[in-house]
Scaffold this motif. Structure first.
Motif, short mmCIF file in Angstrom:
data_model
loop_
_atom_site.label_atom_id
_atom_site.label_comp_id
_atom_site.label_asym_id
_atom_site.label_seq_id
_atom_site.Cartn_x
_atom_site.Cartn_y
_atom_site.Cartn_z
N SER A 1 -7.00 -11.98 -1.17
CA SER A 1 -6.14 -11.45 -2.24
C SER A 1 -4.93 -10.71 -1.68
N PHE B 1 -1.57 -12.56 -11.01
CA PHE B 1 -0.41 -11.75 -10.63
C PHE B 1 0.64 -12.62 -9.95
N TYR B 2 0.18 -13.50 -9.07
CA TYR B 2 1.11 -14.43 -8.39
C TYR B 2 1.83 -15.31 -9.41
N PRO C 1 -5.45 -11.52 -8.62
CA PRO C 1 -4.32 -11.75 -7.71
C PRO C 1 -3.61 -13.07 -7.99
N PRO D 1 4.33 -13.05 -3.78
CA PRO D 1 5.42 -12.98 -4.78
C PRO D 1 6.36 -11.80 -4.55
N GLN D 2 5.81 -10.70 -4.00
CA GLN D 2 6.65 -9.52 -3.77
C GLN D 2 7.62 -9.74 -2.60
N VAL E 1 -2.30 -13.19 -1.22
CA VAL E 1 -1.80 -13.73 -2.49
C VAL E 1 -0.93 -12.68 -3.21
N ILE E 2 -1.35 -11.42 -3.12
CA ILE E 2 -0.59 -10.35 -3.79
C ILE E 2 0.77 -10.14 -3.10
N MET F 1 -3.85 -5.95 -12.60
CA MET F 1 -4.53 -6.65 -11.51
C MET F 1 -5.44 -5.70 -10.74
N LYS F 2 -4.93 -4.53 -10.39
CA LYS F 2 -5.73 -3.57 -9.63
C LYS F 2 -6.94 -3.11 -10.44
N VAL G 1 8.10 -15.23 -2.53
CA VAL G 1 7.54 -16.59 -2.59
C VAL G 1 7.00 -16.81 -4.01
N THR G 2 7.73 -17.57 -4.78
CA THR G 2 7.27 -17.85 -6.14
C THR G 2 6.85 -19.31 -6.29
N MET H 1 -9.58 -5.89 -10.59
CA MET H 1 -10.22 -6.06 -9.27
C MET H 1 -11.22 -4.94 -9.01
N VAL I 1 -11.21 -10.17 -1.15
CA VAL I 1 -10.16 -9.14 -1.18
C VAL I 1 -9.14 -9.38 -0.05
N GLY J 1 -1.64 0.06 -1.22
CA GLY J 1 -0.40 -0.38 -1.86
C GLY J 1 -0.53 -1.77 -2.47
N ALA J 2 -1.34 -2.63 -1.83
CA ALA J 2 -1.47 -4.01 -2.32
C ALA J 2 -2.50 -4.15 -3.43
N ALA J 3 -3.69 -3.56 -3.22
CA ALA J 3 -4.78 -3.81 -4.18
C ALA J 3 -5.40 -2.55 -4.74
#
Lengths: 66, 289
Positions: B7, A35-36, A32, B14-15, B10-11, A45-46, B18-19, A49, B4, B123-125
């Motif tokens: 995470s 990825f950021y 993650p 950026p989407q 964090v994941i 990333m997935k 926030v960069t 993990m 997780v 959707g995220a991880a």
């Protein structure tokens, strides 16, 4: 019976197993962040993990104190 | 699981745009925690709701003392700090991450207002997110189902604890399959925490203060009676006062528990003084070293 013996012999290498668990945790936590930082894409990333999670759950019960 | 949950946040960042650290405050105000009107039929959650609910949503366990069912096996008293890990990671970090996930869902599709943890986590991880949600639910439910099994067994002592625990788990699983019930969880948790809270205050006062106040602790056991009216009345009266404040005083249920705890504590002390009036002299003599 054989499976039990294998698990018992594996469980004997506690420090090695703990090291593998620690690496698995890093494999879960690092993607993650990468990825950021836009170093890997979401699919990678997935995938990493998931690998980290599977290794963590496979190895950690072998050494974690009950 | 903690990794997780972290995470997820964090994941999502950026989407959401926030960069860098300098983007955060702007995006947080414009896309994440924007306020706005709640969904129809829902209470608008302000900062204070979140603060109070984070502290009190597991009130039944921590303040209502249901944790004692698990901690009776603890070998050292400091094991009780384990609850803090659940509180601070589960109620603060995970909530912040969950809000980021929901903001991301709305950012992708503003019409998608359903709160569905599984799809959001997936959707995220990906699969890891789903595994995390399942395990989070499982580990949260396990001690609660165990407590429910003990409670059922207390009602019918001759029954097998395994069977009644399986029954409680089956019943909860069945109920959880219906969104009409599952989506009312927030209000239900506030209510059942409120129901158990006065007994937590009674246990706290009984253990820490009764002897200091010259009163007898564990009074029912000492007196060999099956019902302590001071504890029973403190419980019932506190509930009536709190529910009255909610129903007629305009107080939201999320905020009733904090004053309720002090009401229960005060009632238990006053009622115990009255209830133990004939034994008061004996108890105060024994408390004196």
């Amino acid at each position: 019976m054989i499976a039990t013996q294998i698990i018992q012999s594996i469980s004997g290498c506690k420090k090695t197993l703990q090291a593998i668990s620690f690496v698995a945790l890093i494999v879960c936590a690092a993607p993650p962040i990468l990825f950021y930082l836009d170093r890997i894409d979401m699919d990678a990333m997935k995938r990493w993990m998931l690998i980290g999670t599977i290794v963590w759950f496979a190895v950690t019960p072998l050494w974690m104190k009950k | 699981m903690v990794v997780v949950f972290l995470s997820f946040g964090v994941i999502a960042l950026p989407q959401l745009g926030v960069t860098s650290l300098s983007d955060f405050w702007t995006v947080a105000n414009e896309r994440i925690w924007t306020g706005g009107e709640p969904l129809p039929g829902r209470v608008k959650f302000t900062f204070w709701h979140v603060l109070f609910f984070a502290w009190f949503c597991n009130m039944a366990m921590h303040i209502g003392m249901s944790d004692l069912t698990i901690f009776r096996y603890a070998k050292k008293s400091w094991y009780s700090v384990a609850t803090a890990a659940g509180m601070y990671l589960g109620h603060f970090m995970a909530w912040i991450s969950a809000s980021l996930l929901y903001a991301l869902q709305l950012h992708r599709d503003p019409t998608m207002t359903d709160v569905l943890p599984g799809p959001m986590a997936f959707g995220a991880a990906g699969l890891v997110g789903v595994i995390c949600v399942v395990i989070a639910g499982w580990t949260t439910a396990n001690p609660t189902i165990y407590r429910a099994g003990l409670a059922f067994q207390a009602i019918a002592p001759s029954t097998s604890r395994v069977k009644v625990t399986l029954f409680a788990g089956g019943l909860a699983t069945l109920a959880g399959m219906f969104p009409a019930i599952a989506m009312q969880l927030l209000d239900f948790v506030a209510l059942y925490g409120l129901v158990l809270m006065p007994m937590g205050a009674v246990i706290f006062i009984d253990f820490w203060l009764m002897r200091r106040l010259g009163l007898r602790d564990n009074y029912a056991e000492w007196k060999r009676i099956s019902f302590n009216w001071a504890a029973g009345l403190a419980w019932i009266l506190t509930l009536l006062i709190c529910l009255g404040l909610v129903a007629f005083g305009g107080l939201q249920i999320f905020f009733a528990s904090l004053p309720g705890w002090f009401i229960a504590a005060a009632l238990y002390i006053v009622l115990s003084k009255w209830y133990q009036r004939n034994d008061f002299e004996t108890a105060s003599q024994e408390a004196t070293p």
